[in-house]
Each structure stands twice: as structure tokens, then as C-alpha cells.
Design a protein around this motif. Sequence first.
Motif, PDB file in Angstrom:
ATOM      1  N   LEU A   1      -0.822  -5.752  -4.708  1.00  0.00           N
ATOM      2  CA  LEU A   1      -1.566  -5.434  -3.480  1.00  0.00           C
ATOM      3  C   LEU A   1      -2.859  -6.241  -3.426  1.00  0.00           C
ATOM      4  O   LEU A   1      -3.196  -6.825  -2.384  1.00  0.00           O
TER       5      LEU A   1
ATOM      6  N   SER B   1       0.971   4.174  -2.897  1.00  0.00           N
ATOM      7  CA  SER B   1       0.840   5.598  -2.565  1.00  0.00           C
ATOM      8  C   SER B   1       2.038   6.399  -3.067  1.00  0.00           C
ATOM      9  O   SER B   1       1.869   7.495  -3.601  1.00  0.00           O
TER      10      SER B   1
ATOM     11  N   GLU C   1      -0.615  -2.289  -7.940  1.00  0.00           N
ATOM     12  CA  GLU C   1      -1.987  -2.477  -7.458  1.00  0.00           C
ATOM     13  C   GLU C   1      -2.413  -3.941  -7.568  1.00  0.00           C
ATOM     14  O   GLU C   1      -3.102  -4.454  -6.677  1.00  0.00           O
TER      15      GLU C   1
ATOM     16  N   ASP D   1       0.827  -1.205   0.000  1.00  0.00           N
ATOM     17  CA  ASP D   1       0.000   0.000   0.000  1.00  0.00           C
ATOM     18  C   ASP D   1       0.865   1.260   0.000  1.00  0.00           C
ATOM     19  O   ASP D   1       0.568   2.234  -0.710  1.00  0.00           O
TER      20      ASP D   1
END
Length: 70
Positions: free
Chosen positions: A53, A23, A50, A19
Motif C-alpha cells: 500500500l 482492513s 501495508e 487499503d
Amino acid sequence: MPYRQEDIARVQERIVEADLRVSAQIARIERMIEKGHDVTEAKDLLRKLELILDQWHVRRRLMLDVITRG
């Protein structure tokens, strides 16, 4: 295969790390856009981050499901 609390904690750490990477990549892309740079490759990397994740979330969910079922 029984999972230990340490296994869940390790996956949770990977989720937090992933994460943070997502970011950071978003912030990089925003800075690149501000400076007029091409962000094609940066956005491709963001999509990959992503996906990673998402896979960590799936792994955690599967582990928790196994624990719940006993």
C-alpha cells in the motif's frame, strides 16, 4: 514520460484495493486473536500488505509530481 488520467485512476484503484486488503487482514487478525489463534504469520502478511500500500502511494505521488512539473 507523460501520464494520462487513466494511469492515475488505475493507481488510485490499486490504492483502494490495497487499503481494503489491509482492513480485511486487520479484521482477520482480530478474529483470530479472539479465538486464541497464533497470529504471527497473519501479522507478517499484514506488514507486507501495508508495504505494498505504501508503495502504491509513492507511485501515485511520483506520477503527480511529474504531472505538476509538466
